[in-house]
Enzyme design. Structure first.
Site, mmCIF file in Angstrom:
data_model
loop_
_atom_site.group_PDB
_atom_site.id
_atom_site.type_symbol
_atom_site.label_atom_id
_atom_site.label_comp_id
_atom_site.label_asym_id
_atom_site.label_seq_id
_atom_site.Cartn_x
_atom_site.Cartn_y
_atom_site.Cartn_z
ATOM 1 N N ALA A 128 -6.453 9.997 7.848
ATOM 2 C CA ALA A 128 -7.254 10.956 7.088
ATOM 3 C C ALA A 128 -6.386 12.156 6.746
ATOM 4 C CB ALA A 128 -8.474 11.402 7.884
ATOM 5 N N ASP A 129 -6.683 12.766 5.621
ATOM 6 C CA ASP A 129 -5.975 13.982 5.228
ATOM 7 C C ASP A 129 -6.596 15.211 5.873
ATOM 8 O OD1 ASP A 129 -4.095 12.699 3.390
ATOM 9 O OD2 ASP A 129 -5.889 12.241 2.237
ATOM 10 N N GLY A 170 -7.439 9.930 0.645
ATOM 11 C CA GLY A 170 -6.975 9.626 -0.696
ATOM 12 C C GLY A 170 -5.667 10.266 -1.072
ATOM 13 N N GLY A 204 -2.879 9.261 -0.268
ATOM 14 C CA GLY A 204 -1.988 8.163 -0.634
ATOM 15 C C GLY A 204 -2.435 7.415 -1.874
ATOM 16 N N GLU A 230 -9.894 1.984 0.265
ATOM 17 C CA GLU A 230 -10.149 2.413 1.642
ATOM 18 C C GLU A 230 -11.644 2.514 1.916
ATOM 19 O OE1 GLU A 230 -6.277 5.141 2.821
ATOM 20 O OE2 GLU A 230 -7.815 6.025 1.551
ATOM 21 N N LYS A 287 -4.655 17.850 11.146
ATOM 22 C CA LYS A 287 -5.664 17.389 10.182
ATOM 23 C C LYS A 287 -7.088 17.758 10.595
ATOM 24 C CE LYS A 287 -2.277 15.330 8.068
ATOM 25 N NZ LYS A 287 -2.142 13.868 8.011
#
Length: 232
Positions: A85-86, A97, A99, A105, A123
């Protein structure tokens, strides 16, 4: 302990949840790649899994390291997905997202009985939004879609820059052939309202808010990895 070591610690603990013979969704991104490398070591020792990758990038790494793969159509119901997760908050609402694989996903996560999120402690946030929110859009009418997003965000009191993601000198394109807008709102106090507003815009294919999908998170810091369950 540096950030990569934290990612490895999180991946190690997440791997302990993977059982022999599982149908496993495999995420995308730098933390997920550490998980793939550790999983590949177990597979080399005889551990059995059937993996479903969430991106072409993940698929290439899995094939390179010998992790067996199938498509989601071949395995439409998965036991577990492990993904990064970002950003994540204490409710385990996520921004994903970074990446560029948010659509796949989300589809894979929705097909899974459980989803484990792995991340380093940088994060984990109180309120989502410092990381730009990826919004996957159709190539047709992209400017009109961006304007619609800006208007919808403004109704929720959100503002900030919304720009097309680039890859070098070219527009970034997802595995599905779509473009991504990165929305820098700074702070997203009501992820549910924003999710609903974005889904109502015809040009939006998907967005990077993952709400109510994560079963637990494994977050690693300088003192090791810990499990976090969602706060109701």
């Amino acid at each position: 302990m540096d950030v990569r070591q934290m990612k490895i610690k999180a991946a190690e603990l997440a791997l302990s949840y993977v059982e022999n013979g599982m149908r496993l969704g495999i995420g995308t991104g730098s933390t997920a790649e550490e998980f793939v490398r550790l999983l590949a070591e177990k597979v080399a020792d005889g551990f059995k899994v059937q993996g479903v990758p969430t991106s072409e990038r993940t698929a290439r790494l899995c094939l390179e390291l010998g992790v067996p793969l199938m498509s989601l159509d071949e395995l439409p119901e998965l036991d577990l997905t492990v993904d990064g997760a970002d950003e994540l908050d204490r409710h385990l609402t996520l921004i994903k997202g970074g990446g560029g694989a948010l659509l796949r996903e989300k589809i894979v996560a929705a097909a899974s009985s459980r989803v484990i999120v792995i991340a380093d402690e940088t994060k984990l946030v109180e309120t989502l939004g410092a990381y730009p929110l990826p919004i996957e859009i159709n190539g047709f009418g992209g400017i009109a879609t961006r304007i619609s997003i800006e208007k919808a965000a403004a109704k929720l009191g959100l503002s900030g820059t919304i720009g097309l993601r680039m890859s070098g000198d070219d527009l970034f394109m997802t595995d599905g052939g779509h473009y991504i807008l990165d929305a820098s709102f700074g702070r997203i106090p009501d992820a549910v309202a924003l999710s609903q507003a974005l889904h109502a815009i015809p040009g939006v294919v998907e967005h990077g808010l993952f709400i109510g999908m994560a079963s637990l998170a494994v977050v690693a810091g300088s003192d090791g990895a810990r499990v976090i369950e969602p706060v109701a």
